[in-house]
Design a protein around this motif. Structure first.
Motif, PDB file in Angstrom:
ATOM      1  N   GLN A  31      89.039   9.939  14.902  1.00 26.25           N
ATOM      2  CA  GLN A  31      89.560  11.576  14.631  1.00 26.25           C
ATOM      3  C   GLN A  31      89.879  12.408  15.853  1.00 26.25           C
ATOM      4  N   ILE A  32      91.010  12.998  15.945  1.00 24.93           N
ATOM      5  CA  ILE A  32      91.260  13.743  17.181  1.00 24.93           C
ATOM      6  C   ILE A  32      91.411  15.113  16.354  1.00 24.93           C
ATOM      7  N   GLN A  33      90.786  16.051  17.305  1.00 27.33           N
ATOM      8  CA  GLN A  33      90.484  17.345  16.864  1.00 27.33           C
ATOM      9  C   GLN A  33      91.677  18.345  17.237  1.00 27.33           C
ATOM     10  N   TYR A  34      92.527  18.633  16.331  1.00 37.01           N
ATOM     11  CA  TYR A  34      93.804  19.378  16.579  1.00 37.01           C
ATOM     12  C   TYR A  34      93.478  20.900  16.581  1.00 37.01           C
ATOM     13  N   GLN A  35      93.832  21.732  17.707  1.00 37.48           N
ATOM     14  CA  GLN A  35      93.693  23.184  17.474  1.00 37.48           C
ATOM     15  C   GLN A  35      95.030  23.886  17.374  1.00 37.48           C
ATOM     16  N   SER A  36      94.829  25.028  16.418  1.00 37.24           N
ATOM     17  CA  SER A  36      96.396  25.482  16.295  1.00 37.24           C
ATOM     18  C   SER A  36      96.347  26.629  17.161  1.00 37.24           C
ATOM     19  N   LYS A  37      97.848  27.141  17.400  1.00 38.36           N
ATOM     20  CA  LYS A  37      98.100  27.978  18.580  1.00 38.36           C
ATOM     21  C   LYS A  37      97.433  29.469  18.046  1.00 38.36           C
ATOM     22  N   PRO A  38      96.747  30.305  19.097  1.00 40.91           N
ATOM     23  CA  PRO A  38      96.241  31.553  18.465  1.00 40.91           C
ATOM     24  C   PRO A  38      97.408  32.486  18.574  1.00 40.91           C
ATOM     25  N   GLU A  65      97.021  30.165  31.505  1.00 39.31           N
ATOM     26  CA  GLU A  65      96.476  29.193  30.412  1.00 39.31           C
ATOM     27  C   GLU A  65      97.444  28.868  29.452  1.00 39.31           C
ATOM     28  N   VAL A  66      97.750  27.552  29.359  1.00 37.32           N
ATOM     29  CA  VAL A  66      98.854  27.024  28.301  1.00 37.32           C
ATOM     30  C   VAL A  66      98.339  26.481  27.450  1.00 37.32           C
ATOM     31  N   PHE A  67      98.847  26.539  26.119  1.00 37.07           N
ATOM     32  CA  PHE A  67      98.402  26.148  24.804  1.00 37.07           C
ATOM     33  C   PHE A  67      98.704  24.416  24.746  1.00 37.07           C
ATOM     34  N   ASN A  68      97.643  23.870  24.218  1.00 38.12           N
ATOM     35  CA  ASN A  68      98.194  22.303  23.886  1.00 38.12           C
ATOM     36  C   ASN A  68      97.271  22.079  22.718  1.00 38.12           C
ATOM     37  N   GLY A  71      93.769  20.598  23.535  1.00 46.83           N
ATOM     38  CA  GLY A  71      92.839  21.479  24.418  1.00 46.83           C
ATOM     39  C   GLY A  71      93.913  22.281  25.503  1.00 46.83           C
ATOM     40  N   ASN A  72      93.473  23.498  25.728  1.00 50.32           N
ATOM     41  CA  ASN A  72      94.418  24.277  26.476  1.00 50.32           C
ATOM     42  C   ASN A  72      94.152  23.777  28.014  1.00 50.32           C
ATOM     43  N   TRP A  73      95.158  23.762  28.856  1.00 47.56           N
ATOM     44  CA  TRP A  73      95.223  23.434  30.261  1.00 47.56           C
ATOM     45  C   TRP A  73      95.553  24.615  31.172  1.00 47.56           C
ATOM     46  N   TYR A  74      95.214  24.427  32.344  1.00 49.60           N
ATOM     47  CA  TYR A  74      95.274  25.692  33.320  1.00 49.60           C
ATOM     48  C   TYR A  74      96.070  25.206  34.419  1.00 49.60           C
ATOM     49  N   VAL A  75      97.168  26.182  34.852  1.00 50.09           N
ATOM     50  CA  VAL A  75      97.857  25.955  36.070  1.00 50.09           C
ATOM     51  C   VAL A  75      97.695  27.094  36.979  1.00 50.09           C
ATOM     52  N   HIS A  76      97.485  26.904  38.236  1.00 52.41           N
ATOM     53  CA  HIS A  76      97.268  27.941  39.188  1.00 52.41           C
ATOM     54  C   HIS A  76      98.460  27.722  40.093  1.00 52.41           C
ATOM     55  N   GLY A  77      99.142  29.122  40.354  1.00 51.48           N
ATOM     56  CA  GLY A  77     100.086  29.032  41.266  1.00 51.48           C
ATOM     57  C   GLY A  77     100.898  30.351  41.321  1.00 51.48           C
TER      58      GLY A  77
END
Length: 121
Positions: A31-38, A65-68, A71-77
């Motif tokens: 079971q994969i928990q998909y989340q919807s884009k806010p 903060e990038v939607f996936n 689970g959201n992932w973060y990029v620093h730069g």
């Protein structure tokens, strides 16, 4: 002396799994928990665009903060370019570059700079 009486031996030797337990464990793993884009409000898009421009123009590092779906992932730069045709943002990280879709952004927070609290957005 028997090994069953040492440490956790009593429980280790009597391990048993019912078919219902095994079935539930397998269901949980598949079971994969998909989340919807806010839904992002127009004011928040304005803040995101403002922070992107500040990072681009003044080379201020930022956290993105990038939607996936998993689970959201973060990029620093730092933003190095913004392509309006392909809706992509090029972010320079410590080790290379990252291309992020503008539509997938959830938030952009400046890490430093700005005297009027821009980093708080």
């Amino acid at each position: 002396m028997s090994r069953k009486l040492e440490a956790n031996g009593l429980w280790e030797s009597n391990r048993m799994m019912l078919p219902q337990h095994k079935e539930r464990i397998n269901e949980h793993r598949t079971q994969i928990q998909y989340q919807s884009k806010p839904i992002i409000h127009d004011d928040e898009w304005e803040i995101i665009a403002q922070n992107l421009e500040m990072s681009l123009n003044y080379t201020i590092p930022a956290s993105f903060e990038v939607f996936n779906e998993l689970g959201n992932w973060y990029v620093h730069g730092t933003v190095t370019s913004i392509s309006r045709q392909s809706n992509k943002i090029k972010i320079e990280k410590d080790h290379g570059f990252e291309h992020v879709d503008f539509d997938q952004l959830i938030s952009v927070k400046l890490e430093s700079g700005g005297g009027f609290g821009e980093a708080d957005f």
